[in-house]
Design an enzyme around this catalytic site. Structure first.
Site, PDB file in Angstrom:
ATOM      1  N   HIS A  36      15.474  41.007  35.423  1.00  0.00           N
ATOM      2  CA  HIS A  36      14.174  41.470  35.905  1.00  0.00           C
ATOM      3  C   HIS A  36      14.316  42.880  36.478  1.00  0.00           C
ATOM      4  O   HIS A  36      15.417  43.378  36.671  1.00  0.00           O
ATOM      5  CB  HIS A  36      13.688  40.595  37.072  1.00  0.00           C
ATOM      6  CG  HIS A  36      13.603  39.143  36.807  1.00  0.00           C
ATOM      7  ND1 HIS A  36      12.425  38.520  36.496  1.00  0.00           N
ATOM      8  CD2 HIS A  36      14.535  38.158  36.849  1.00  0.00           C
ATOM      9  CE1 HIS A  36      12.619  37.222  36.360  1.00  0.00           C
ATOM     10  NE2 HIS A  36      13.903  36.974  36.572  1.00  0.00           N
ATOM     11  N   GLU A 118      17.571  40.483  39.630  1.00  0.00           N
ATOM     12  CA  GLU A 118      16.646  41.615  39.742  1.00  0.00           C
ATOM     13  C   GLU A 118      17.437  42.912  39.844  1.00  0.00           C
ATOM     14  O   GLU A 118      18.421  42.990  40.582  1.00  0.00           O
ATOM     15  CB  GLU A 118      15.779  41.484  41.000  1.00  0.00           C
ATOM     16  CG  GLU A 118      14.844  40.308  41.012  1.00  0.00           C
ATOM     17  CD  GLU A 118      13.499  40.578  40.355  1.00  0.00           C
ATOM     18  OE1 GLU A 118      13.287  41.695  39.834  1.00  0.00           O
ATOM     19  OE2 GLU A 118      12.666  39.657  40.378  1.00  0.00           O
ATOM     20  N   HIS A 157      12.858  39.272  31.453  1.00  0.00           N
ATOM     21  CA  HIS A 157      11.694  38.495  31.882  1.00  0.00           C
ATOM     22  C   HIS A 157      10.611  38.540  30.810  1.00  0.00           C
ATOM     23  O   HIS A 157       9.920  37.549  30.561  1.00  0.00           O
ATOM     24  CB  HIS A 157      11.196  39.056  33.210  1.00  0.00           C
ATOM     25  CG  HIS A 157      10.318  38.138  33.981  1.00  0.00           C
ATOM     26  ND1 HIS A 157       9.684  38.526  35.134  1.00  0.00           N
ATOM     27  CD2 HIS A 157       9.956  36.837  33.796  1.00  0.00           C
ATOM     28  CE1 HIS A 157       8.978  37.514  35.611  1.00  0.00           C
ATOM     29  NE2 HIS A 157       9.131  36.484  34.816  1.00  0.00           N
ATOM     30  N   ASP A 167       9.174  43.402  32.229  1.00  0.00           N
ATOM     31  CA  ASP A 167      10.488  43.813  32.721  1.00  0.00           C
ATOM     32  C   ASP A 167      11.633  43.117  31.988  1.00  0.00           C
ATOM     33  O   ASP A 167      11.431  42.025  31.470  1.00  0.00           O
ATOM     34  CB  ASP A 167      10.582  43.596  34.239  1.00  0.00           C
ATOM     35  CG  ASP A 167      10.334  42.156  34.694  1.00  0.00           C
ATOM     36  OD1 ASP A 167       9.351  41.543  34.249  1.00  0.00           O
ATOM     37  OD2 ASP A 167      11.121  41.661  35.512  1.00  0.00           O
TER      38      ASP A 167
END
Length: 185
Positions: A36, A118, A157, A167
């Site tokens: 992400h 992330e 994602h 993303d």
């Protein structure tokens, strides 16, 4: 050097426990890695807001954008900052709330069987080399610890929620990342 330990934490990361997780379904096999991006406010970095967001401490009065996301309960297993710092919010043994409504190869609810990482960034701004390096090292550790995660089970994602998410975006260099992975083998 990163190493996964039995508790589901990765040694070498700073642990910042998020309340936004729950148990994985019984006997689930962790076999998917989801990449992400996030920045708060969008396009701004190095300010601590992501940490606050994932730990439900974000003040909606700090920025107009935060009022839109104030009620969300979101987390990821890991965050890699622009400087390469690695924060862990949820044990890999638990289900972080990173994917939302999602599916991979017909299997719904990707949070059940995936790990979410992330990267501090946006879809359209290049990521830092140190972020790719850290991501590749961590990915290798995860692939060794969770052998059902293979190269073809590392996705963005956008791959598991294409109608909702974009993303890690076109700025993410999949070729460079996979080159680093092969180099780390």
């Amino acid at each position: 050097m990163f190493e996964t330990i039995e508790s589901g934490l990765i040694d070498g990361a700073t642990f910042c426990p998020s309340p936004n997780y729950n148990n994985r379904p019984a006997s689930v096999i962790i076999d998917l890695l989801v990449i992400h991006n996030i920045s708060l406010p969008p396009g701004q970095y190095n300010n601590g807001y992501i940490h606050q967001f994932f730990t439900n401490q974000l003040d909606p009065n700090d920025h107009p954008y935060f009022a839109q996301i104030a009620g969300l309960k979101v987390s990821a297993h890991l965050l890699i900052s622009r400087q390469g710092e690695v924060l862990q919010f949820v044990s890999f043994n638990k289900r972080a709330w990173h994917a939302g409504e999602s599916a991979f190869l017909g299997q719904q609810n990707c949070n059940d069987f995936s790990i979410g990482i992330e990267l501090e960034g946006t879809d359209h701004q290049p990521y830092e080399i140190i972020q790719y390096q850290q991501l590749a090292k961590i990915t290798q550790v995860l692939m060794n610890y969770y052998p059902a995660i293979s190269l073809d089970r590392i996705v963005g994602h956008s791959d598991i929620a294409p109608a909702r998410k974009t993303d890690p975006g076109p700025a993410f260099d999949w070729k460079f990342y996979k080159h680093l992975l092969k180099k780390n083998e």
